[in-house]
Design an enzyme around this catalytic site. Sequence first.
Site, PDB file in Angstrom:
ATOM      1  N   GLN A  33      -4.796  -1.363   9.615  1.00 12.65           N
ATOM      2  CA  GLN A  33      -4.737  -2.716   9.045  1.00 12.65           C
ATOM      3  C   GLN A  33      -5.307  -3.736  10.031  1.00 12.65           C
ATOM      4  O   GLN A  33      -4.951  -3.753  11.202  1.00 12.65           O
ATOM      5  CB  GLN A  33      -3.269  -3.053   8.691  1.00 12.65           C
ATOM      6  CG  GLN A  33      -3.076  -4.362   7.962  1.00 12.65           C
ATOM      7  CD  GLN A  33      -3.667  -4.375   6.562  1.00 12.65           C
ATOM      8  OE1 GLN A  33      -3.731  -3.360   5.878  1.00 12.65           O
ATOM      9  NE2 GLN A  33      -4.117  -5.537   6.120  1.00 12.65           N
ATOM     10  N   ASP A  84     -11.259   2.992   4.165  1.00 12.54           N
ATOM     11  CA  ASP A  84     -11.687   1.588   4.139  1.00 12.54           C
ATOM     12  C   ASP A  84     -13.206   1.486   4.064  1.00 12.54           C
ATOM     13  O   ASP A  84     -13.743   0.410   3.782  1.00 12.54           O
ATOM     14  CB  ASP A  84     -11.244   0.884   5.432  1.00 12.54           C
ATOM     15  CG  ASP A  84     -10.043  -0.022   5.233  1.00 12.54           C
ATOM     16  OD1 ASP A  84      -9.863  -0.535   4.115  1.00 12.54           O
ATOM     17  OD2 ASP A  84      -9.297  -0.215   6.204  1.00 12.54           O
ATOM     18  N   LYS A 119       0.847  -1.202   0.000  1.00 12.40           N
ATOM     19  CA  LYS A 119       0.000   0.000   0.000  1.00 12.40           C
ATOM     20  C   LYS A 119       0.877   1.244   0.000  1.00 12.40           C
ATOM     21  O   LYS A 119       0.634   2.179  -0.762  1.00 12.40           O
ATOM     22  CB  LYS A 119      -0.917  -0.002   1.234  1.00 12.40           C
ATOM     23  CG  LYS A 119      -2.085  -0.962   1.100  1.00 12.40           C
ATOM     24  CD  LYS A 119      -2.843  -1.175   2.413  1.00 12.40           C
ATOM     25  CE  LYS A 119      -3.890  -2.265   2.240  1.00 12.40           C
ATOM     26  NZ  LYS A 119      -4.514  -2.724   3.472  1.00 12.40           N
TER      27      LYS A 119
HETATM   28  N1  GUN Z   1      -7.082  -6.774   6.287  1.00 16.96           N
HETATM   29  C1  GUN Z   1      -7.442  -7.526   5.226  1.00 16.96           C
HETATM   30  N2  GUN Z   1      -8.111  -6.787   4.323  1.00 16.96           N
HETATM   31  C2  GUN Z   1      -8.181  -5.535   4.810  1.00 16.96           C
HETATM   32  C3  GUN Z   1      -8.737  -4.326   4.329  1.00 16.96           C
HETATM   33  O1  GUN Z   1      -9.351  -4.242   3.246  1.00 16.96           O
HETATM   34  N3  GUN Z   1      -8.589  -3.241   5.145  1.00 16.96           N
HETATM   35  C4  GUN Z   1      -7.937  -3.308   6.330  1.00 16.96           C
HETATM   36  N4  GUN Z   1      -7.857  -2.197   7.054  1.00 16.96           N
HETATM   37  N5  GUN Z   1      -7.404  -4.429   6.809  1.00 16.96           N
HETATM   38  C5  GUN Z   1      -7.531  -5.526   6.043  1.00 16.96           C
END
Ligand code: GUN
Length: 298
Positions: A97, A120, A53
Amino acid sequence: MAIIIDGKALAAGLRQQVKVAVEELTHKRNLRPGLAVILVGHHPPSQVYVRNKAKQTTEVGMASFTHELDESVSQYELLSLVTKLNQDEKVHGILVQLPLPSHIDTNAVINAIDPQKDVDGFTVTNAGLLATGQNALVPCTPLGCLLMLRHVYDHSLSGRHAVVVGRSNIVGKPMASLLLRENCTVSVAHSRTENLPALCASADILVAAVGRPHFIQGDWVRQGATVIDVGINRISIPNSNKTKLVGDVDFDTAARLAAAITPVPGGVGPMTIACLLINSLTACCRINDTTIPSNLSF
Ligand code: GUN
């Protein structure tokens, strides 16, 4: 044999559009979108996601802020960081995350994020806005799936029967809301659904988000359907000490019946991060009360 939906190529195209838009914001409007990502602990897949990311955020010209916290961080300290980022004018998107360690109340942390910065789309505010058909920041994975479906159907999803297998807050529920918004007829299936193979076989659009390798069998797929496989499961290769990534769908058998199908890897995965960048750009524009650059075509 089905058309393979190339998520990698579609995502690269989206990132290029985001990059051009970021250049316009930065140079013409003196506004540089910034995304902050918080990683708690040492969960190896999360470390890989967070690194990717940050890399892709920088590549499109946005500011990237990664905060790595020890596994033992208290909920109070984590909430303090979220509050600080909420107030930081250089930060337009905040992503915590998941999963978080078990001593932390995930919902409390997510809902501490300013909904305008919730890239998100996980806060109750954005979930509620999406569920009621209002202008929300939409979770990245279902948004990526939707963009792929619009590509396959040339934007005409109306009237199709979509079956979403999985009812998580991250994928299944928002996916169902998005498909309803596109005028699909939507069925949401889950572990208690009776006669799941027959339901799947009635789908024009089948979205698999169960998190179980090869759960959806090829003969559950209707001839000519579009299959979107959200699963990313690591399995061991028999008679070897190696592993590989597979989806929730038995790709080889499903691809014989489907008209179009996403591969794993190279399908939904790359689209998710591209959508995170789109959401960060959208958040930056909304916070600053400026229009989204017109080159963006999604
Ligand atoms: N962990 C797995 N997928 C995601 C996601 O789309 N967003 C976040 N914040 N954590 C994750």
